[in-house]
Design a protein around this motif. Structure first.
Motif, PDB file in Angstrom:
ATOM      1  N   MET A   1       0.850  -1.202   0.000  1.00 10.07           N
ATOM      2  CA  MET A   1       0.000   0.000   0.000  1.00 10.07           C
ATOM      3  C   MET A   1       0.884   1.251   0.000  1.00 10.07           C
ATOM      4  N   ASP A   2       0.628   2.161  -0.882  1.00  9.42           N
ATOM      5  CA  ASP A   2       1.400   3.401  -0.986  1.00  9.42           C
ATOM      6  C   ASP A   2       1.205   4.233   0.262  1.00  9.42           C
ATOM      7  N   SER A   3       2.320   4.615   0.902  1.00 10.37           N
ATOM      8  CA  SER A   3       2.245   5.335   2.178  1.00 10.37           C
ATOM      9  C   SER A   3       1.685   6.728   2.020  1.00 10.37           C
ATOM     10  N   VAL A   4       1.683   7.303   0.809  1.00 10.72           N
ATOM     11  CA  VAL A   4       1.181   8.658   0.635  1.00 10.72           C
ATOM     12  C   VAL A   4      -0.277   8.680   0.186  1.00 10.72           C
ATOM     13  N   THR A   5      -0.827   7.490  -0.052  1.00 11.55           N
ATOM     14  CA  THR A   5      -2.215   7.436  -0.462  1.00 11.55           C
ATOM     15  C   THR A   5      -3.134   7.782   0.705  1.00 11.55           C
ATOM     16  N   THR A   6      -4.073   8.650   0.468  1.00 11.89           N
ATOM     17  CA  THR A   6      -5.021   9.023   1.519  1.00 11.89           C
ATOM     18  C   THR A   6      -6.437   8.715   1.056  1.00 11.89           C
ATOM     19  N   THR A   7      -7.295   8.527   2.001  1.00 11.63           N
ATOM     20  CA  THR A   7      -8.704   8.276   1.711  1.00 11.63           C
ATOM     21  C   THR A   7      -9.544   9.365   2.351  1.00 11.63           C
ATOM     22  N   GLU A   8     -10.764   9.507   1.846  1.00  9.49           N
ATOM     23  CA  GLU A   8     -11.685  10.505   2.386  1.00  9.49           C
ATOM     24  C   GLU A   8     -12.388   9.930   3.609  1.00  9.49           C
ATOM     25  N   LYS A   9     -12.687  10.783   4.570  1.00 15.29           N
ATOM     26  CA  LYS A   9     -13.475  10.336   5.711  1.00 15.29           C
ATOM     27  C   LYS A   9     -14.851   9.884   5.234  1.00 15.29           C
ATOM     28  N   PRO A  10     -15.421   8.890   5.903  1.00 19.46           N
ATOM     29  CA  PRO A  10     -16.769   8.470   5.521  1.00 19.46           C
ATOM     30  C   PRO A  10     -17.764   9.622   5.697  1.00 19.46           C
ATOM     31  N   ARG A  11     -18.746   9.657   4.827  1.00 23.56           N
ATOM     32  CA  ARG A  11     -19.778  10.686   4.931  1.00 23.56           C
ATOM     33  C   ARG A  11     -20.728  10.315   6.061  1.00 23.56           C
ATOM     34  N   GLN A  12     -20.998  11.260   6.957  1.00 22.84           N
ATOM     35  CA  GLN A  12     -21.864  11.005   8.096  1.00 22.84           C
ATOM     36  C   GLN A  12     -23.329  11.144   7.697  1.00 22.84           C
ATOM     37  N   SER A  13     -24.135  10.230   8.192  1.00 19.85           N
ATOM     38  CA  SER A  13     -25.580  10.315   8.001  1.00 19.85           C
ATOM     39  C   SER A  13     -26.160  11.359   8.952  1.00 19.85           C
ATOM     40  N   THR A 208     -20.610   7.609  19.769  1.00 16.50           N
ATOM     41  CA  THR A 208     -19.629   7.954  18.747  1.00 16.50           C
ATOM     42  C   THR A 208     -18.328   7.198  18.973  1.00 16.50           C
ATOM     43  N   ARG A 209     -17.588   7.023  17.890  1.00 18.75           N
ATOM     44  CA  ARG A 209     -16.251   6.439  17.962  1.00 18.75           C
ATOM     45  C   ARG A 209     -15.302   7.350  17.207  1.00 18.75           C
ATOM     46  N   GLU A 210     -14.294   7.836  17.901  1.00 20.03           N
ATOM     47  CA  GLU A 210     -13.348   8.745  17.266  1.00 20.03           C
ATOM     48  C   GLU A 210     -12.369   7.969  16.381  1.00 20.03           C
ATOM     49  N   TYR A 211     -11.883   8.634  15.344  1.00 23.28           N
ATOM     50  CA  TYR A 211     -10.880   8.029  14.480  1.00 23.28           C
ATOM     51  C   TYR A 211      -9.542   7.966  15.204  1.00 23.28           C
ATOM     52  N   SER A 212      -8.888   6.846  15.102  1.00 21.47           N
ATOM     53  CA  SER A 212      -7.588   6.660  15.754  1.00 21.47           C
ATOM     54  C   SER A 212      -6.519   7.488  15.040  1.00 21.47           C
ATOM     55  N   PRO A 213      -5.358   7.690  15.673  1.00 21.04           N
ATOM     56  CA  PRO A 213      -4.275   8.408  14.993  1.00 21.04           C
ATOM     57  C   PRO A 213      -3.892   7.763  13.655  1.00 21.04           C
ATOM     58  N   GLU A 214      -3.950   6.433  13.584  1.00 20.95           N
ATOM     59  CA  GLU A 214      -3.616   5.747  12.338  1.00 20.95           C
ATOM     60  C   GLU A 214      -4.662   6.042  11.258  1.00 20.95           C
ATOM     61  N   GLU A 215      -5.934   6.044  11.646  1.00 24.29           N
ATOM     62  CA  GLU A 215      -6.987   6.372  10.688  1.00 24.29           C
ATOM     63  C   GLU A 215      -6.876   7.811  10.227  1.00 24.29           C
ATOM     64  N   MET A 216      -6.579   8.727  11.150  1.00 28.75           N
ATOM     65  CA  MET A 216      -6.424  10.133  10.780  1.00 28.75           C
ATOM     66  C   MET A 216      -5.255  10.299   9.811  1.00 28.75           C
ATOM     67  N   ALA A 217      -4.203   9.508  10.014  1.00 25.35           N
ATOM     68  CA  ALA A 217      -3.071   9.549   9.090  1.00 25.35           C
ATOM     69  C   ALA A 217      -3.505   9.094   7.701  1.00 25.35           C
TER      70      ALA A 217
END
Length: 501
Positions: A1-13, A208-217
């Motif tokens: 997995m490319d370390s610079v690849t980022t994903t968008e946060k899920p859209r909240q309902s 609620t569940r907060e995003y972990s530091p790894e997820e935020m990365a």
């Protein structure tokens, strides 16, 4: 997995947006009870109207101290399943609920003032991370919706908190302040409010569940330590000249208070300027020593290095919150004297006026709740965020000015509509603009520092308004509403410098 690849946060309902901000409903119940009733409590315990600004100083001062510290700490906190912001939600809610339960037991003015200090500090511990929490949990294209939902909950909570005493009186609870005490309507309102506050915050914590530091990365929101080091380096390159200037200005004010008979509240203004000068000087020295992990150095560095859009919004906030604080302090004495003809806090007419002010505050908060969801998003899409905020601030200025042309207290509801529209925008638009413009790694500290421009105008009003009223308008608090209209208009004009669309 490319370390610079980022994903968008899920859209909240819609349910997700609800859960993220529902705790703010409870926090605002606490703030509303405080705003609508503390002047009444102080006067019922023997305070004069001229002393109210000094007693209210505790509230903004605690926010000034608490919010930047909590913002800095919450950016760096991760307690596993409990998360980053939620530990502060719980701690603040517990302390605030306890303060609300104890406040109605006050039998001395000093006790009430100390509990106000504790209550406001506790509410700020919970409130500041909630502002950053929306930015943490939502993608950028949902920021406006997220802060609009938060504002709707603020309005709804404020309606409930403001109208409690009025409803209880109509249910048969005594509204008499016997023996210079606190009426049962206010007493029970604070107790119910403490329960509601804690329950609402607990809802958000558990749902609620907060995003972990790894997820935020993975979202591209990882902490940028190089950026933090750059802030410290810039601070280290600053001279001590500005620090000396702030200290000298503060000492001049202290000298003037002592030698020219100014009101004692102005001592605080001078003391704060001295304290700020000392803090910046210490921060510069720590930065020069390479103390990059020091909290004071980081806060001072971030404050001096604020983004340009934040600085421009800061001026808007300064004027906006000056007007709001004038309203919170003086609406009860204005309505009691000018609309009920009962300036004596021990009179039944004064207590009736106090209840009606609670209704008026409920109206402007109810209008804000509706406007946040129905008006602001539509206006922002049509004319942009900046023009929307400017237009809403002008509506608030018109609301304050209308106190001079309205004579029937029931018709003051019309004034509160304009104030409610402004309040909705003040709570939503600046934060939506900032959340989409600021680096995520510093969202907590920047939101905390932005609160400085909410607090400083309140401290300025608290320290100088009493002196102005005594000198020019003794026993005529109605003129404070003209001051509020003028400074709210100044806020609208300052908004012309903000380009965020």
């Amino acid at each position: 997995m490319d370390s610079v690849t980022t994903t968008e946060k899920p859209r909240q309902s819609l349910a997700g947006l609800w859960n993220i901000s529902f705790g703010f409903f409870g926090i605002q119940v606490g703030f509303a009870l405080q705003n609508a009733n503390m002047s009444r409590i102080f006067q019922s315990l023997g305070s004069s109207v001229d002393d109210l600004p000094a007693l209210w100083i505790a509230a903004p001062l605690t926010g000034l101290l608490v919010q930047p510290i909590v913002g800095h700490l919450s950016d760096r906190t991760w307690l596993g399943r409990l998360g980053r912001r939620r530990p502060y939600f719980i701690a603040g809610a517990l302390l605030a609920a306890l303060s609300l339960l104890l406040m109605p037991l006050s039998n001395q003015l000093l006790m009430a003032a100390v509990l106000l200090w504790t209550l406001d500090a506790s509410l700020n511990i919970s409130m500041e991370p909630f502002r950053a929490f929306v930015g943490d949990m939502l993608r950028k294209d949902q920021h406006t919706a997220g802060y609009a939902v938060q504002t709707a909950f603020i309005g709804a909570g404020a309606v409930l908190g403001s109208i409690f005493p009025y409803v209880l009186e109509h249910l048969g609870v005594s509204n008499d302040a016997l023996g210079n005490g606190i009426p049962d309507t206010v007493r029970f309102s604070f107790w119910f409010g403490g329960i509601a506050l804690f329950a609402a915050v607990l809802w958000t914590v558990l749902s609620t569940r907060e995003y972990s530091p790894e997820e935020m990365a993975g979202f591209g929101d990882a902490a940028d330590h190089a950026g933090a080091d750059q802030t410290i380096r810039k601070l280290a390159n600053r001279s001590f000249g500005s620090s000396v200037l702030w200290i000298a200005l503060g000492l001049c004010i202290l000298f003037a208070v002592r030698n020219f008979g100014l009101e004692k509240e102005v001592y605080l203004l001078g003391g704060l300027l001295v304290a700020y000068g000392v803090a910046t000087g210490v921060g510069i020295e720590l930065a020069r020593r390479g103390r990059s992990s020091n909290m004071l150095a980081n806060i001072v560095g971030d404050f001096s290095g604020m983004p340009a859009i934040m600085k421009r919004l800061a001026l808007v906030q300064f004027f906006s919150w000056s007007a709001l604080f004038i309203m919170w302090i003086d609406t009860t004495p204005v309505v009691a004297r000018n609309f009920y003809g009962s300036p004596d806090p021990a009179s039944a007419g004064y207590q009736d006026a106090g209840n009606w002010v609670g209704v008026l505050f409920a109206v402007y908060n109810g209008v804000a709740a509706v406007a946040a969801l129905a008006l602001l998003p539509w206006l922002a899409r049509s004319i942009g965020k900046s023009r929307t905020h400017m237009l809403c601030l002008l509506a608030g200025a018109a609301g304050y000015a209308s106190f001079f042309i309205i004579h029937d207290p029931k018709m003051l509801v019309i004034a509160e509509v304009g104030i409610g529209i402004a309040w909705a925008s003040i709570l939503a638009m600046p934060y939506a603009i900032l959340a989409s413009s600021l680096p995520q790694r510093k969202l907590g500290i920047y939101m905390g520092l932005f609160n400085v421009f909410v607090v400083v105008p309140q401290l300025l009003v608290a320290t100088v308004m009493g002196s102005i009223m005594k000198a020019f308008f003794p026993d005529q608090p109605i003129w404070t509403m003209l001051a509020a209209a003028i400074v709210m208009t100044a806020a609208a004009l300052a908004m012309t410098r903000v380009r965020a669309d």
